[in-house]
Design an enzyme around this catalytic site. Structure first.
Site, mmCIF file in Angstrom:
data_model
loop_
_atom_site.group_PDB
_atom_site.id
_atom_site.type_symbol
_atom_site.label_atom_id
_atom_site.label_comp_id
_atom_site.label_asym_id
_atom_site.label_seq_id
_atom_site.Cartn_x
_atom_site.Cartn_y
_atom_site.Cartn_z
ATOM 1 N N ASP A 1 0.763 -1.211 -0.003
ATOM 2 C CA ASP A 1 -0.107 0.076 0.056
ATOM 3 C C ASP A 1 1.104 1.285 0.045
ATOM 4 O OD1 ASP A 1 -2.078 -1.741 0.370
ATOM 5 O OD2 ASP A 1 -2.194 -1.207 2.425
HETATM 6 N N1 URA Z 1 -1.414 -5.702 4.026
HETATM 7 C C1 URA Z 1 -1.752 -4.734 3.974
HETATM 8 O O1 URA Z 1 -2.677 -4.235 4.823
HETATM 9 N N2 URA Z 1 -0.894 -3.741 3.339
HETATM 10 C C2 URA Z 1 0.168 -3.909 2.469
HETATM 11 O O2 URA Z 1 0.508 -3.129 1.997
HETATM 12 C C3 URA Z 1 0.511 -5.373 2.837
HETATM 13 C C4 URA Z 1 -0.206 -6.506 3.490
#
Ligand code: URA
Length: 256
Positions: free
Chosen positions: A124
């Site tokens: 993310d």
């Molecule tokens: N889980 C999440 O919530 N975000 C990420 O970037 C990777 C795994």
């Protein structure tokens, strides 16, 4: 072709010639780094691929030396050098090769590498840490294919108390909205009065999965860092920097 060959020798000679100079079309497309071999099969079946200007829909087609292959009109530069890097993604970078809103992307972090590298999976915008990038389309596909996903380990700082009851739920699997997660490995590294630092390993890759798992048990993720993908560790790699994977790390990923 050398003279005086019997049929078997001639067949062997042509096999060797082809083995040396030809490559199956889907493999050729994948190893140019634009997609996986499976996706290449779809492109071929849909008539998006030409060899020397002719649309080819035949799955077993071979590409020989000097052949020009194009996908959707774009000529592929066949780059046989495979590059594998580990990147430490900072906050505020999107896991994509380009962005129509002109935000920073992970491509910016490897801009000095001439080969066009693609992220393996995604993190993310607000997640930091280990991201693998490569131009090996097949390996990227294998590592991210559902059902074949490798364990990924995160350090999450979350709000509140991570009680034993919450740990038990995360370890059993939680409903994150239409999907029940597989059992996770979780341990509390530090419990503060109003937050906790937790290590969590999962092998699935649902969108925002770790954040949604903690939300499902009542803890809000405040920060999230990925520290390992299988046996490949982030280690001391600084944010915004990358390192090339070692030969044994590459062999390990290919063995998965
Ligand atoms: N889980 C999440 O919530 N975000 C990420 O970037 C990777 C795994």
């Amino acid at each position: 072709m050398p003279g005086h060959l019997c049929i078997a020798e001639a067949a062997h000679f042509f096999y060797e010639l082809c083995y040396t100079y030809c490559m199956r079309l889907n493999k050729y497309i994948a190893s140019a780094g634009i997609c996986s071999r499976r996706k290449a099969d779809e492109l071929i079946a849909n008539g998006n691929v030409k060899i020397n200007g002719t649309v080819i829909r035949e799955m077993g087609a071979q590409v020989g030396e000097g052949d020009v292959v194009s996908v959707n009109g774009r000529i592929l530069k066949h780059d046989t050098a495979k590059v594998y890097v580990a990147v430490n993604k900072p906050l505020g970078y999107i896991t994509s090769m380009s962005d129509d809103k002109d935000r920073a992307t992970v491509a910016d972090l490897v801009a000095d590498i001439p080969e066009r590298l693609f992220p393996v999976g995604r993190l993310d915008y607000n997640t930091t840490g280990l991201l693998l990038m490569t131009n090996d389309g097949d390996l990227a596909h294998t590592l991210t294919h559902p059902g074949h996903e490798v364990n990924k380990t995160y350090i999450a700082t979350v709000s509140g108390v991570v009680s034993n009851a919450r740990l038990a739920k995360l370890r059993k699997g939680v409903d994150i909205g239409g999907f029940v997660t597989s059992p996770a490995q979780v341990r509390v590294l530090k419990q503060n009065p109003h937050s906790a630092v937790v290590e969590i390993s999962i092998h699935e890759g649902k969108n925002r999965q770790v954040r949604r798992m903690f939300a499902a048990v009542g803890n809000k993720v405040q920060s999230l860092e990925r520290v390992a993908i299988g046996d490949i560790r982030l280690g001391r790699l600084l944010q915004g920097h990358y390192r090339k994977l070692t030969r044994s790390e590459i062999d390990y990923l290919k063995s998965l």
